[in-house]
Write an enzyme that holds these catalytic residues in place. Sequence first.
Site, mmCIF file in Angstrom:
data_model
loop_
_atom_site.group_PDB
_atom_site.id
_atom_site.type_symbol
_atom_site.label_atom_id
_atom_site.label_comp_id
_atom_site.label_asym_id
_atom_site.label_seq_id
_atom_site.Cartn_x
_atom_site.Cartn_y
_atom_site.Cartn_z
ATOM 1 N N GLU A 77 -35.101 -12.150 -0.369
ATOM 2 C CA GLU A 77 -36.437 -12.501 0.107
ATOM 3 C C GLU A 77 -36.307 -13.837 0.816
ATOM 4 O OE1 GLU A 77 -38.855 -10.387 0.025
ATOM 5 O OE2 GLU A 77 -37.733 -8.981 -1.249
ATOM 6 N N HIS A 234 -41.461 -6.197 -2.627
ATOM 7 C CA HIS A 234 -41.075 -7.461 -1.999
ATOM 8 C C HIS A 234 -40.756 -8.553 -3.013
ATOM 9 C CE1 HIS A 234 -41.677 -5.839 1.926
ATOM 10 N NE2 HIS A 234 -42.968 -5.616 1.728
#
Length: 286
Positions: A77, A234
Amino acid sequence: NKYVFMLVSRQILLSPSRLLVNEVVLQSTKSTPFVENFKIVKSREVKTPPKYPSFAARRTGKEMSQQFEYLLILDFEATCQENSKGPILPVQEIIEFPVVQLSTSDWREIRRFHQYVRPTESPKLTSFCTSLTGIIQEMVDEKPSLPDVLEEFDKWLKEDSRLENNNFAFVTCGDWDLKVALPNEARFKNIPIPDYFHEWINVKKAYAEHTNDFARGMMQLLKIYKLQHQGRHHSGIDDVANICEVVRCLGKDGHNYRITSNDLPSTTSSNQRRFFREAVAPRKNK
């Protein structure tokens, strides 16, 4: 006068790569001036059509031995902002670094590495980034920067003596992690990248190779294999766990994982890659 006719079928082998074709001949049992032996169908060469495995046949394949003994599933990320504001400048920075090691002999998890990373160019996370990834400012403020995390990961990797040159490969869902995110940040900050990050398996390409079909991303792959999405989309460590499930299903379905992607020049041979760094180059922390 009545005449009796007889169809005679003869098989002719044209060549090993050709089909047998029938030559059909109409012959009269009684010779007359008006009826002569002649061919109704002329023999001709017919190419053997290629055989492609069907989608269903590939999907139901038997589990097979794997080229790699271990797969390291990875999903970064990084800092980000709304698309309307354009790319985050001066460079997008990795803020979560999760990796799970799977054994391809039984598809179980061996161990995992998980570290949040402190961004140095854009140290304050945007509200958009936090809402997307679930990573808040306090989770990265006191964490090591990328050079330190890479060094820490390298040590973690070498702790497992079973990992040897060419018996493991990284797996990502897409090429962004190792083709864009890590190289761009490393280039901007002049950070050496370990050689083992230069080649990897994109699970979306692996699925396409196995099924002749294309999946847009992790969520679609989970749906295809009737897997329930777990955790937060995510979140790096949650995405890795979900990708692991897809990797297991595809492997048990008979796919033999092999390298699909790299960031090496086209003239560079895969034999020239070196998986383990002998030393970490000197660096200047920010």
